[in-house]
Write a protein that holds these residues in place. Sequence first.
Motif, PDB file in Angstrom:
ATOM      1  N   HIS A 168     -16.159 -33.921  10.503  1.00  0.00           N
ATOM      2  CA  HIS A 168     -17.371 -34.763  10.530  1.00  0.00           C
ATOM      3  C   HIS A 168     -18.290 -34.322  11.670  1.00  0.00           C
ATOM      4  O   HIS A 168     -18.043 -34.636  12.829  1.00  0.00           O
ATOM      5  CB  HIS A 168     -16.945 -36.227  10.706  1.00  0.00           C
ATOM      6  CG  HIS A 168     -18.071 -37.213  10.726  1.00  0.00           C
ATOM      7  ND1 HIS A 168     -17.865 -38.573  10.616  1.00  0.00           N
ATOM      8  CD2 HIS A 168     -19.421 -37.069  10.849  1.00  0.00           C
ATOM      9  CE1 HIS A 168     -19.031 -39.204  10.672  1.00  0.00           C
ATOM     10  NE2 HIS A 168     -19.990 -38.316  10.827  1.00  0.00           N
ATOM     11  N   HIS A 195     -22.766 -33.063  12.515  1.00  0.00           N
ATOM     12  CA  HIS A 195     -24.156 -33.064  12.017  1.00  0.00           C
ATOM     13  C   HIS A 195     -24.887 -31.851  12.561  1.00  0.00           C
ATOM     14  O   HIS A 195     -25.114 -31.753  13.764  1.00  0.00           O
ATOM     15  CB  HIS A 195     -24.870 -34.357  12.424  1.00  0.00           C
ATOM     16  CG  HIS A 195     -24.289 -35.541  11.756  1.00  0.00           C
ATOM     17  ND1 HIS A 195     -24.623 -35.902  10.468  1.00  0.00           N
ATOM     18  CD2 HIS A 195     -23.341 -36.422  12.159  1.00  0.00           C
ATOM     19  CE1 HIS A 195     -23.924 -36.966  10.118  1.00  0.00           C
ATOM     20  NE2 HIS A 195     -23.133 -37.298  11.119  1.00  0.00           N
ATOM     21  N   LYS A 206     -20.752 -38.153   0.795  1.00  0.00           N
ATOM     22  CA  LYS A 206     -20.834 -39.040   1.955  1.00  0.00           C
ATOM     23  C   LYS A 206     -21.649 -40.273   1.600  1.00  0.00           C
ATOM     24  O   LYS A 206     -22.718 -40.176   0.992  1.00  0.00           O
ATOM     25  CB  LYS A 206     -21.508 -38.294   3.120  1.00  0.00           C
ATOM     26  CG  LYS A 206     -21.689 -39.119   4.407  1.00  0.00           C
ATOM     27  CD  LYS A 206     -20.416 -39.194   5.227  1.00  0.00           C
ATOM     28  CE  LYS A 206     -20.522 -40.135   6.436  1.00  0.00           C
ATOM     29  NZ  LYS A 206     -21.322 -39.651   7.537  1.00  0.00           N
ATOM     30  N   ASP A 259     -17.804 -36.441  14.736  1.00  0.00           N
ATOM     31  CA  ASP A 259     -19.154 -36.985  14.504  1.00  0.00           C
ATOM     32  C   ASP A 259     -20.053 -36.531  15.661  1.00  0.00           C
ATOM     33  O   ASP A 259     -20.791 -37.327  16.243  1.00  0.00           O
ATOM     34  CB  ASP A 259     -19.128 -38.518  14.381  1.00  0.00           C
ATOM     35  CG  ASP A 259     -20.483 -39.095  13.984  1.00  0.00           C
ATOM     36  OD1 ASP A 259     -21.310 -38.353  13.422  1.00  0.00           O
ATOM     37  OD2 ASP A 259     -20.720 -40.285  14.263  1.00  0.00           O
TER      38      ASP A 259
END
Length: 377
Positions: A66, A68, A161, A277
């Motif tokens: 996970h 970005h 997601k 994340d």
Amino acid sequence: MDYDVLLCNGLVIDPANSRNGRFHIGIRGDNIQRVWEADDHMPLPASKMVIDAKELIVTPGLIDLHVHIFTDYTPLGIQTDRIGVQQGVTTVVDAGSAGVETYPIFLEKAVTSSETEVLAWINISRLGLCGGLSELADLSQLAPVETAHLMKNDSRICGIKARMSASVVQENGSKPLYIAKQVARELEVPVMVHIGNAPPALHDVLELLEAGDVVTHAFHGKKGGIFTEEGSLLPEAERALKRGVIFDVGHGTSSFSFATMRRALEFGIKPYTISTDIYRQNIDGPVHSLAMTMNKLLALGVSLDEVVEMSTCNPARILRKEHEIGTLTEGTRADISLLRMKKGPLELTDSEQATLTTSSYLQPELTIKSGKVLKCV
Ligand SMILES: [Zn+2]
């Protein structure tokens, strides 16, 4: 020459193959050619490059389930290799930064120029996070048919997601997840669900999930998590775990609590996967890196073997790529992480600003990506 790169005498932890001990690893081209037990009485084969790994822990290339990475187009995105190969991570899985309409730009900007392998959870919302962070507030933005079509033609996309918290779904409750699950079921792929502030309530979200689906941010410290206010485990969470729903760390800026994790461990609940994340706003704290997130689990008493398992073969299984990544099996691509166990003390901070001090911690030193040796930063 027998090999291009020879890793000697490293402490190899390869849970996929039940290896834990001193091994040599011979790499030719971009493949792991041979893995064999270190024996001081046997001469080493010839190799163009020899790395003495006696002081290092050698694991399959770390996988971050996970992250970005879509810079410039989303508010969160960070440069891929900065959180990938530069930090000992050979594969990152972007978690819904792109949706079906923005996926081509995502490929161009975040994937093709990176050394790090990139996989993706595609956002069920057509723009992903490129249109802001309330991507599921308008149901007309959901794109189940186009998403299914794209996924059938792109093996990089491993699942779907859906972010299930109040600020994202607004009036829509669990409806977006229901739609995402229909697509996922048709294609036999998992969904990754972000949990946070209700509505939708966690018990409603969990009831929609099946074996192999991933709950990320599972150990957050906000209200409405996996424990009731009285401290008992939510019955829906217990049932979800029993039927094989995956609990993932997904640290993030506000989604990992030492107190929640400690309580879970007391209940015998361990994360199946450790993910970060990680994004632009939390790389300088509290997240820092996948290795630092692994260190937090180590500091809470999870064993080194398990922490490696949670960052290599377990995420590979979720992605259904366990025969390709997360393993040091001979013949697979040479994606390998070399880490040093450093002496502390080091203070670790969670998302609630709670701290704990550890006496030793892992620090990535070298990354081998498809046979290429890279120094960590
Ligand atoms: Zn995220």
